[in-house]
Every structure is written in structure tokens, then in C-alpha cells.
Design an enzyme around this catalytic site. Structure first.
Site, mmCIF file in Angstrom:
data_model
loop_
_atom_site.group_PDB
_atom_site.id
_atom_site.type_symbol
_atom_site.label_atom_id
_atom_site.label_comp_id
_atom_site.label_asym_id
_atom_site.label_seq_id
_atom_site.Cartn_x
_atom_site.Cartn_y
_atom_site.Cartn_z
ATOM 1 N N TYR A 230 35.597 114.279 63.340
ATOM 2 C CA TYR A 230 36.238 113.296 64.123
ATOM 3 C C TYR A 230 37.621 112.939 63.635
ATOM 4 O O TYR A 230 38.505 113.055 64.152
ATOM 5 C CB TYR A 230 35.435 112.053 64.529
ATOM 6 C CG TYR A 230 33.919 112.658 65.213
ATOM 7 C CD1 TYR A 230 34.052 113.702 66.314
ATOM 8 C CD2 TYR A 230 33.031 112.188 64.908
ATOM 9 C CE1 TYR A 230 33.084 114.155 66.995
ATOM 10 C CE2 TYR A 230 31.922 112.544 65.709
ATOM 11 C CZ TYR A 230 31.806 113.507 66.824
ATOM 12 O OH TYR A 230 30.765 113.760 67.258
ATOM 13 N N GLU B 194 30.631 106.985 69.569
ATOM 14 C CA GLU B 194 29.812 106.488 68.580
ATOM 15 C C GLU B 194 29.199 107.274 67.835
ATOM 16 O O GLU B 194 28.615 108.421 68.322
ATOM 17 C CB GLU B 194 28.999 105.361 69.259
ATOM 18 C CG GLU B 194 29.544 104.446 69.738
ATOM 19 C CD GLU B 194 28.913 103.315 70.707
ATOM 20 O OE1 GLU B 194 29.219 102.207 70.833
ATOM 21 O OE2 GLU B 194 28.024 103.905 71.482
#
Length: 158
Positions: A123, A111
Site C-alpha cells: 500500500y 484498513e
């Protein structure tokens, strides 16, 4: 020179200083050293430290990953401000992913604050995809809420 190492023991003082320097309280992302040490006491949770060597070997970042069954969660990546933009976060992320692959993990989750564009770009560059959103997930020191994105990396496909 940068080295990624698994610590034999966690030094709360250096960890606390690194966290304090790495996370901004206005975004509500800061963990305490005690929380990290507690997380490390849970089965399946590991940390990796990145050390830079200039005149001495000093901690410059770390990652924290929890594995349960065939899934893993990247709980945290922290990089000291003076080491940002040098690829250290990517090296820590790559190390975490490689470790999960060698453990037969199928999916890795994380998250991230929706406004953290640098982390999101990192990411995505490693193949993570947004799979959900948590409105108001992070609470800043001033009470302001920030949304989180849930991201997933498929490591093994069936």
C-alpha cells in the site's frame, strides 16, 4: 499469464475456496463468501478477479471496492498462497485505484492489520499513508485482538 476481469456473476464456491486459502484465522481477517456476495449487492461495490492461465483459467485473487460519493474503500484483496510474491496483489490494487480515478473518486481508504507488513509495504508503494489506528479492530478465531491501521490515498487534490 494473468488476466484481471470483472465477473459477470460471483461463484460462491470458488470464492469461498479462495478466501479459505488466502486468510489465516489467527489474525481475524477472514470474510465468508456470503459476506462478500452481500457486500456486492450494495450499490457502488464491485469486485475484480485475477485469473492465472496455466493448463486452465483459474481464479488466483480478487479485490473488493466500495464507492460512496467521492470516496472509496478497498474492502479486501485476496491472493491465493501459490500466487503470492508474483505481483498479483499489486495488479489488483492498481486496477482498483485506476477504476476509482476514472470514477472521480478523491480519496481511497483501507484498513489493514498493523502486523501485516507485506500488505502495508504494498500500500505504501502505491502512495497510501497511515492516517489512523484502530486498537483491537480484528478479532482472531482464538479471541486475540489485533490493531488495524487506516490508510488513505489521495487521488485528486483540490
Amino acid at each position: 499469464m494473468v488476466r484481471i476481469l470483472i465477473p459477470e456473476r460471483v461463484e460462491a464456491e470458488s470464492l469461498g475456496a479462495l478466501i479459505e486459502a488466502s486468510f489465516e484465522p489467527q489474525y481475524g481477517e477472514r470474510w465468508t463468501a456470503e459476506q462478500i456476495i452481500s457486500a456486492l449487492a450494495m450499490p457502488g461495490t464491485t469486485a475484480a478477479y485475477a485469473y492465472v492461465e496455466d493448463n486452465e483459467l483459474r481464479p488466483a485473487g480478487f479485490s473488493l471496492v466500495r464507492q460512496v460519493a467521492d470516496e472509496a474503500e478497498l474492502l479486501l484483496i485476496a491472493v491465493a498462497p501459490d500466487q503470492r510474491g508474483k505481483g498479483l496483489g499489486g495488479r489488483l490494487l492498481d486496477y482498483a485505484v485506476e477504476t476509482c480515478c476514472s470514477s472521480s473518486i478523491r480519496d481511497m481508504f483501507l484498513e489493514v492489520r498493523a502486523g501485516n507488513t507485506n500488505a502495508i509495504c504494498l500500500y505504501k508503494s502505491r502512495g497510501f499513508e497511515v492516517v489512523g489506528k484502530r486498537p483491537g479492530y480484528y478479532r482472531a478465531d482464538n479471541g486475540q485482538l489485533h490493531d488495524a491501521l487506516t490508510m488513505r490515498l489521495r487521488l485528486f487534490r483540490t
